[in-house]
Design a protein around this motif. Structure first.
Motif, short mmCIF file in Angstrom:
data_model
loop_
_atom_site.label_atom_id
_atom_site.label_comp_id
_atom_site.label_asym_id
_atom_site.label_seq_id
_atom_site.Cartn_x
_atom_site.Cartn_y
_atom_site.Cartn_z
N SER A 225 0.86 -1.16 -0.03
CA SER A 225 0.00 -0.13 0.02
C SER A 225 0.90 1.33 0.02
O SER A 225 0.39 2.49 -0.21
N VAL A 226 2.11 1.02 0.07
CA VAL A 226 3.04 2.22 0.14
C VAL A 226 3.16 2.82 -1.03
O VAL A 226 3.33 2.19 -2.15
N ASN A 227 3.05 4.01 -1.34
CA ASN A 227 2.90 4.84 -2.83
C ASN A 227 4.42 5.73 -2.51
O ASN A 227 4.37 6.73 -2.33
N ALA A 228 5.54 5.15 -3.25
CA ALA A 228 6.63 5.80 -3.25
C ALA A 228 7.56 5.53 -4.40
O ALA A 228 7.43 4.54 -5.12
N HIS A 229 7.95 6.70 -5.15
CA HIS A 229 8.59 6.52 -6.62
C HIS A 229 9.90 5.41 -6.11
O HIS A 229 10.17 4.82 -7.22
N ALA A 230 10.42 5.57 -5.21
CA ALA A 230 11.54 4.58 -4.88
C ALA A 230 11.34 3.16 -5.10
O ALA A 230 11.94 2.39 -5.76
N LEU A 231 10.09 2.82 -4.74
CA LEU A 231 9.29 1.34 -4.85
C LEU A 231 9.16 1.16 -6.24
O LEU A 231 9.38 0.20 -6.83
N TYR A 232 8.79 2.16 -6.99
CA TYR A 232 8.28 1.89 -8.56
C TYR A 232 9.78 1.64 -9.07
O TYR A 232 9.82 0.81 -10.13
#
Length: 81
Positions: free
Chosen positions: A37-44
């Protein structure tokens, strides 16, 4: 193939990734789907380099399609955040 959340008790998803990389071959090449559920550019970016990033909630159809593409070696289309 590993399906991994980022927020987990004890050992978070980032730590799991770091440990897998330190273990060397073949573990460092294990494809990972970040389902979180984490929305982070790093995860993308991490998902793009290691497998895929799917933001919860995700449909069963989307998860199955992503797993199928990774297993077959096809490139996962980038999703915008």
């Amino acid at each position: 193939l590993l399906i991994l959340d980022i927020n987990m008790p004890g050992l978070d998803g980032y730590e799991v990734c770091a440990q897998l990389k330190q273990m060397g071959e073949p573990w460092s090449r294990l494809p990972i789907i970040f389902l979180t559920s984490v929305n982070a550019h790093a995860l993308y970016l991490l998902g793009a380099s290691m497998g895929a990033y799917l933001k919860k909630p995700v449909s069963e159809e989307e998860l199955r399609a992503t797993v199928s593409r990774i297993i077959s070696g096809r490139q996962i289309p980038a999703k915008t955040i």
